[in-house]
Design a protein around this motif. Structure first.
Motif, PDB file in Angstrom:
ATOM      1  N   GLU A 521       0.816  -1.214   0.000  1.00 21.04           N
ATOM      2  CA  GLU A 521       0.000   0.000   0.000  1.00 21.04           C
ATOM      3  C   GLU A 521       0.851   1.265   0.000  1.00 21.04           C
ATOM      4  OE1 GLU A 521      -1.967  -0.788   3.622  1.00 21.04           O
ATOM      5  OE2 GLU A 521      -3.652  -1.886   2.725  1.00 21.04           O
ATOM      6  N   GLU A 522       2.063   1.170   0.521  1.00 21.60           N
ATOM      7  CA  GLU A 522       2.908   2.354   0.686  1.00 21.60           C
ATOM      8  C   GLU A 522       3.817   2.593  -0.522  1.00 21.60           C
ATOM      9  OE1 GLU A 522       2.638   4.377   3.221  1.00 21.60           O
ATOM     10  OE2 GLU A 522       4.258   5.758   2.641  1.00 21.60           O
ATOM     11  N   CYS A 523       4.648   1.600  -0.887  1.00 22.10           N
ATOM     12  CA  CYS A 523       5.653   1.806  -1.945  1.00 22.10           C
ATOM     13  C   CYS A 523       5.235   1.221  -3.289  1.00 22.10           C
ATOM     14  CB  CYS A 523       6.999   1.220  -1.520  1.00 22.10           C
ATOM     15  SG  CYS A 523       6.997  -0.590  -1.379  1.00 22.10           S
ATOM     16  N   ARG A 524       4.078   0.511  -3.330  1.00 21.43           N
ATOM     17  CA  ARG A 524       3.537  -0.052  -4.575  1.00 21.43           C
ATOM     18  C   ARG A 524       4.449  -1.100  -5.189  1.00 21.43           C
ATOM     19  NH1 ARG A 524      -1.258   0.580  -3.680  1.00 21.43           N
ATOM     20  NH2 ARG A 524      -1.753   0.138  -5.882  1.00 21.43           N
ATOM     21  N   GLU A 525       5.290  -1.736  -4.396  1.00 21.83           N
ATOM     22  CA  GLU A 525       6.159  -2.805  -4.869  1.00 21.83           C
ATOM     23  C   GLU A 525       5.567  -4.156  -4.463  1.00 21.83           C
ATOM     24  OE1 GLU A 525       9.060  -0.505  -6.799  1.00 21.83           O
ATOM     25  OE2 GLU A 525       8.813  -2.685  -6.748  1.00 21.83           O
ATOM     26  N   TYR A 526       5.873  -5.209  -5.239  1.00 27.72           N
ATOM     27  CA  TYR A 526       5.399  -6.564  -4.926  1.00 27.72           C
ATOM     28  C   TYR A 526       6.349  -7.221  -3.931  1.00 27.72           C
ATOM     29  CZ  TYR A 526       2.088  -6.143  -8.798  1.00 27.72           C
ATOM     30  OH  TYR A 526       1.082  -5.757  -9.618  1.00 27.72           O
ATOM     31  N   THR A 527       6.446  -6.637  -2.755  1.00 28.11           N
ATOM     32  CA  THR A 527       7.403  -7.131  -1.760  1.00 28.11           C
ATOM     33  C   THR A 527       6.756  -7.304  -0.388  1.00 28.11           C
ATOM     34  OG1 THR A 527       8.132  -4.812  -1.516  1.00 28.11           O
ATOM     35  CG2 THR A 527       9.487  -6.258  -2.890  1.00 28.11           C
ATOM     36  N   VAL A 528       5.501  -7.712  -0.361  1.00 33.38           N
ATOM     37  CA  VAL A 528       4.796  -7.955   0.903  1.00 33.38           C
ATOM     38  C   VAL A 528       5.057  -9.394   1.346  1.00 33.38           C
ATOM     39  CG1 VAL A 528       2.557  -8.049   2.034  1.00 33.38           C
ATOM     40  CG2 VAL A 528       3.033  -6.241   0.362  1.00 33.38           C
ATOM     41  N   ASN A 529       5.532  -9.549   2.585  1.00 33.87           N
ATOM     42  CA  ASN A 529       5.896 -10.872   3.094  1.00 33.87           C
ATOM     43  C   ASN A 529       4.650 -11.675   3.494  1.00 33.87           C
ATOM     44  OD1 ASN A 529       7.552 -12.980   4.189  1.00 33.87           O
ATOM     45  ND2 ASN A 529       7.046 -12.164   6.209  1.00 33.87           N
ATOM     46  N   LEU A 530       4.574 -12.927   2.960  1.00 29.08           N
ATOM     47  CA  LEU A 530       3.484 -13.828   3.317  1.00 29.08           C
ATOM     48  C   LEU A 530       3.951 -14.996   4.171  1.00 29.08           C
ATOM     49  CD1 LEU A 530       1.164 -14.250   0.199  1.00 29.08           C
ATOM     50  CD2 LEU A 530       0.754 -12.962   2.277  1.00 29.08           C
ATOM     51  N   SER A 531       5.257 -15.094   4.373  1.00 24.31           N
ATOM     52  CA  SER A 531       5.793 -16.250   5.090  1.00 24.31           C
ATOM     53  C   SER A 531       5.830 -15.974   6.590  1.00 24.31           C
ATOM     54  CB  SER A 531       7.201 -16.568   4.581  1.00 24.31           C
ATOM     55  OG  SER A 531       7.786 -17.565   5.374  1.00 24.31           O
ATOM     56  N   GLU A 532       5.468 -16.986   7.358  1.00 27.41           N
ATOM     57  CA  GLU A 532       5.591 -16.891   8.808  1.00 27.41           C
ATOM     58  C   GLU A 532       6.881 -17.550   9.293  1.00 27.41           C
ATOM     59  OE1 GLU A 532       1.682 -18.752   9.413  1.00 27.41           O
ATOM     60  OE2 GLU A 532       1.153 -16.947  10.566  1.00 27.41           O
ATOM     61  N   GLY A 533       7.696 -17.984   8.315  1.00 27.49           N
ATOM     62  CA  GLY A 533       8.928 -18.688   8.661  1.00 27.49           C
ATOM     63  C   GLY A 533      10.168 -17.825   8.618  1.00 27.49           C
ATOM     64  N   ASN A 534      10.021 -16.501   8.436  1.00 20.48           N
ATOM     65  CA  ASN A 534      11.187 -15.620   8.475  1.00 20.48           C
ATOM     66  C   ASN A 534      10.979 -14.529   9.521  1.00 20.48           C
ATOM     67  OD1 ASN A 534       9.597 -13.523   7.237  1.00 20.48           O
ATOM     68  ND2 ASN A 534      10.024 -14.441   5.221  1.00 20.48           N
ATOM     69  N   ASP A 535      11.918 -13.601   9.596  1.00 22.30           N
ATOM     70  CA  ASP A 535      11.901 -12.591  10.663  1.00 22.30           C
ATOM     71  C   ASP A 535      11.184 -11.306  10.271  1.00 22.30           C
ATOM     72  OD1 ASP A 535      15.292 -13.526  11.449  1.00 22.30           O
ATOM     73  OD2 ASP A 535      13.412 -14.298  12.266  1.00 22.30           O
ATOM     74  N   TYR A 536      10.597 -11.245   9.094  1.00 22.29           N
ATOM     75  CA  TYR A 536      10.001  -9.980   8.654  1.00 22.29           C
ATOM     76  C   TYR A 536       8.651  -9.702   9.306  1.00 22.29           C
ATOM     77  CZ  TYR A 536      13.558  -9.553   5.068  1.00 22.29           C
ATOM     78  OH  TYR A 536      14.738  -9.411   4.415  1.00 22.29           O
ATOM     79  N   GLY A 537       7.881 -10.714   9.507  1.00 24.07           N
ATOM     80  CA  GLY A 537       6.533 -10.522  10.027  1.00 24.07           C
ATOM     81  C   GLY A 537       5.518 -10.551   8.906  1.00 24.07           C
ATOM     82  N   LEU A 538       4.390 -11.176   9.157  1.00 24.56           N
ATOM     83  CA  LEU A 538       3.350 -11.336   8.150  1.00 24.56           C
ATOM     84  C   LEU A 538       2.808  -9.971   7.735  1.00 24.56           C
ATOM     85  CD1 LEU A 538       1.710 -13.520   6.651  1.00 24.56           C
ATOM     86  CD2 LEU A 538      -0.003 -13.325   8.462  1.00 24.56           C
ATOM     87  N   GLY A 539       2.770  -9.724   6.421  1.00 25.61           N
ATOM     88  CA  GLY A 539       2.234  -8.477   5.884  1.00 25.61           C
ATOM     89  C   GLY A 539       3.222  -7.336   5.822  1.00 25.61           C
ATOM     90  N   ILE A 540       4.411  -7.513   6.382  1.00 26.03           N
ATOM     91  CA  ILE A 540       5.417  -6.447   6.367  1.00 26.03           C
ATOM     92  C   ILE A 540       6.048  -6.359   4.970  1.00 26.03           C
ATOM     93  CG2 ILE A 540       7.595  -5.623   7.322  1.00 26.03           C
ATOM     94  CD1 ILE A 540       5.280  -5.380   9.231  1.00 26.03           C
ATOM     95  N   CYS A 541       6.122  -5.166   4.438  1.00 30.53           N
ATOM     96  CA  CYS A 541       6.800  -4.953   3.150  1.00 30.53           C
ATOM     97  C   CYS A 541       8.307  -4.948   3.401  1.00 30.53           C
ATOM     98  CB  CYS A 541       6.374  -3.636   2.512  1.00 30.53           C
ATOM     99  SG  CYS A 541       7.289  -3.244   0.989  1.00 30.53           S
ATOM    100  N   ILE A 542       9.020  -5.885   2.798  1.00 35.01           N
ATOM    101  CA  ILE A 542      10.458  -5.972   3.032  1.00 35.01           C
ATOM    102  C   ILE A 542      11.219  -4.888   2.279  1.00 35.01           C
ATOM    103  CG2 ILE A 542      10.361  -8.440   3.475  1.00 35.01           C
ATOM    104  CD1 ILE A 542      11.314  -8.966   0.706  1.00 35.01           C
ATOM    105  N   GLN A 543      10.485  -4.127   1.464  1.00 38.89           N
ATOM    106  CA  GLN A 543      11.124  -3.021   0.750  1.00 38.89           C
ATOM    107  C   GLN A 543      11.098  -1.739   1.584  1.00 38.89           C
ATOM    108  OE1 GLN A 543      12.662  -3.283  -2.152  1.00 38.89           O
ATOM    109  NE2 GLN A 543      13.216  -1.146  -2.308  1.00 38.89           N
ATOM    110  N   CYS A 544       9.916  -1.412   2.150  1.00 36.62           N
ATOM    111  CA  CYS A 544       9.797  -0.128   2.877  1.00 36.62           C
ATOM    112  C   CYS A 544       9.403  -0.297   4.345  1.00 36.62           C
ATOM    113  CB  CYS A 544       8.787   0.773   2.171  1.00 36.62           C
ATOM    114  SG  CYS A 544       7.065   0.191   2.278  1.00 36.62           S
ATOM    115  N   GLY A 545       9.011  -1.522   4.773  1.00 45.83           N
ATOM    116  CA  GLY A 545       8.667  -1.759   6.178  1.00 45.83           C
ATOM    117  C   GLY A 545       7.219  -1.498   6.534  1.00 45.83           C
ATOM    118  N   HIS A 546       6.391  -1.112   5.572  1.00 45.08           N
ATOM    119  CA  HIS A 546       4.983  -0.821   5.858  1.00 45.08           C
ATOM    120  C   HIS A 546       4.226  -2.109   6.214  1.00 45.08           C
ATOM    121  CE1 HIS A 546       1.093   1.163   5.583  1.00 45.08           C
ATOM    122  NE2 HIS A 546       0.685   0.208   4.753  1.00 45.08           N
TER     123      HIS A 546
END
Length: 578
Positions: A521-546
């Motif tokens: 929603e923030e940076c319009r990139e296809y970089t939203v995390n769907l995995s629960e097996g990494n450290d990013y968090g579900l729904g967190i954009c790994i590009q901008c953190g939104h």
């Protein structure tokens, strides 16, 4: 067909039915299976089938108990044969990963998928190797004639001589065919492209006086030649009288003779450079990677789907370069006459520079120090720089989400020498260099490394070399060291550590399968995390953190690849069956 066996269970009270039920339930969930069903249960064998992406897979678990050990044999087979079957690959790895900790050893017995990968890749290996052999033969035959082989390095011609008779004996129908390159190893093919021939200079220690040089300069030149010729005669006399002394004289004799020689033919620049879309340095680097990949394939090593795709792409890219070169040369042959091109001679090295280097070398040897020229200093730096960035590349070579580029720096001007591009995150790390080479006695040569992350400067590092310097000692009547030569490359370890840290912080490994198909929603990139097996968090954009909203299944609460809540495919199927 995939078969592996687990040896010596670490768990007590092993129950095959319970163990396989729990195992396959985890597999079903983690691979989002549509259907799992056990259709055969015996005391020591259980069989089930699993549906992944509408494809059916059969798994047999066979438990073998003896007085020596316990074994669990696992057979996996797809109903429909598909070479690059990603689901089959994921299934075999997932089952292995889930049970490997319960057993002391895992032995891989059969993997037809890996064998099919190797079989397909070996076709590419064959095409690439023979394409380069064909280009080399065609180009050099045109320029040098049918006996071009005699110009090649002796170690290659010797290798041909020792091998070719054996090859011809096995295939007598081809005994009268010119097949030199077929006996040459893959690694050696590029050495033909890199090869240079040398010839004696018109004016050397073995030639007479030059009538075109004024008498005032002729005397100095004649004196210098007499000194060099005297040194040559002394060395050769010592070698002839004592053959074991050749090792101690090797460097001095080589340098002395090298100064009398000049490049006659640069094989790449003269014959191949016009047809290739890349430089020799780029091609040699690509061929080195190809040779490593080729050996992995040819020596029957395991190949997973990621490695298969990486090998496939790199070989196709290399074949494209060679094919384009071949097509360009064939077009040239059509347009140009077939007369041989005259050999081109390079300009002689300036006599004044040659005398200066010889004098410095003599002084350095007397003083027991090293006084290197520009090329030697550059070569010294290049050796350690290439090794460092080679180690960095080797550490992350397995990663398919990044592309690594390294060019061995000529160290003549500032330039980019190393870059890591992340294909998913659109991030980059690159290293620029600022060389300052000074061959003067006692002076310091430096190479400054500038590390950038996403175009922003991060840190700089420096390596240096102090050239030796000698002075004449009037009392002793000889040259003594004034400045000792010193190489300082400790910063290269710091560069490697720093880049590895940047990779860990800014380019952690992530798979495209972990990313949502909708944009942030923030940076319009296809970089939203769907995995629960990494450290990013579900729904967190790994590009901008939104933090983005991620839908979940209304029944089983599984995350969905969409922003609204709904039912997952498995639950939808379950409702249909009720």
């Amino acid at each position: 067909m995939i078969r592996f066996v687990m040896i010596d269970i670490k768990l007590d009270n092993f129950n095959l039915e319970k163990y396989t039920d729990e195992l396959m339930e985890k597999v079903k969930i983690e691979l989002n299976s549509e259907t799992l069903s056990f259709y055969q249960t015996e005391e020591s064998k259980r069989s089930c089938f699993l549906i992944l992406d509408k494809k059916q897979y059969f798994i047999d678990f066979i438990f073998i108990a003896t007085h020596e050990n316990f074994q669990l044999k696992v057979d996996i087979q797809a109903k429909e044969k598909e070479k690059a079957d990603k689901e089959l690959h994921d299934l075999k790895i997932k089952i292995k990963d889930l049970i490997v900790e319960d057993w002391k050893q895992c032995v891989w017995l059969t993997d037809h998928q890996s064998e099919e990968f190797a079989e397909d890749l070996y076709k590419n290996v064959h095409f690439v190797e023979n394409s380069l052999r064909r280009v080399i033969n065609t180009v050099l035959f045109h320029h040098l004639g049918g006996d071009w082989w005699r110009f090649m390095p002796i170690h290659l011609t010797n290798k041909y001589s020792t091998r070719i008779s054996g090859y011809q004996d096995r295939a007598p129908s081809f005994k009268n065919v010119h097949a030199n390159l077929l006996s040459i190893d893959t690694d050696d093919l590029v050495s033909i492209l890199e090869f240079k021939t040398y010839q004696m200079k018109d004016q050397s220690i073995f030639s007479g006086t030059n009538p075109f040089i004024p008498d005032s300069l002729q005397q100095a030149e004649v004196l210098k030649r007499k000194q060099d010729l005297g040194k040559f005669n002394h060395i050769m006399s010592d070698i002839i009288n004592n053959k074991k002394s050749i090792e101690s004289h090797q460097r001095a004799l080589t340098n002395l003779l090298k100064e009398q020689m000049e490049i006659d033919i640069d094989i790449w620049e003269k014959f191949f450079s016009p047809w290739f879309s890349c430089t020799l340095r780029e091609f040699s680097g690509k061929w080195k990677h190809f040779s490593t990949d080729r050996n992995h394939v040819a020596h029957n090593k395991f190949i997973d789907i990621k490695l298969y795709q990486k090998f496939k792409k790199s070989m196709e890219d290399l074949l494209k370069i060679i094919t384009e070169a071949e097509e360009k040369f064939e077009e040239y042959l059509k347009e140009e006459s077939t007369q041989f091109l005259e050999y081109m001679k390079q300009s002689e090295i300036e006599d004044s520079y040659q005398r200066q280097r010889e004098e410095k070398q003599s002084i350095a040897e007397e003083a027991g120090i090293e006084i290197l020229d520009t090329d030697q200093i550059i070569s010294l730096f290049q050796e350690h720089i290439t090794a460092t960035f080679g180690d960095i590349s080797d550490e992350i070579y397995y990663r398919t989400d990044i592309e690594i580029t390294y060019y061995e720096p000529p160290l003549t001007a500032p330039e980019k020498i190393f870059e890591i591009q992340n294909n998913i995150l659109k991030r980059s790390i690159h290293v620029d260099i600022e060389p300052d080479i000074d061959e003067s006695d006692g002076c310091t040569s430096r190479v400054n490394f500038l590390v950038y992350s996403n175009g922003h400067f991060k840190e700089s590092f420096e390596i240096s070399y102090v050239n030796g310097e000698a002075e004449f000692n009037e009392d002793q009547g000889n040259y003594m060291p004034k400045t000792e030569d010193e190489l300082n490359i400790s910063s290269l370890e710091d560069i490697e550590s720093f880049i590895n840290r940047l990779l860990e912080e800014e380019m952690p490994e992530i798979s495209e399968d972990d990313l949502a198909s909708f944009v942030c929603e923030e940076c319009r990139e296809y970089t939203v995390n769907l995995s629960e097996g990494n450290d990013y968090g579900l729904g967190i954009c790994i590009q901008c953190g939104h933090k983005n909203e991620v839908g979940e299944c209304r029944r089983c609460e599984t995350p969905l690849d969409q922003q609204e809540d709904a039912f997952c495919d498995s639950c939808t199927e379950w409702f249909k069956e009720q």
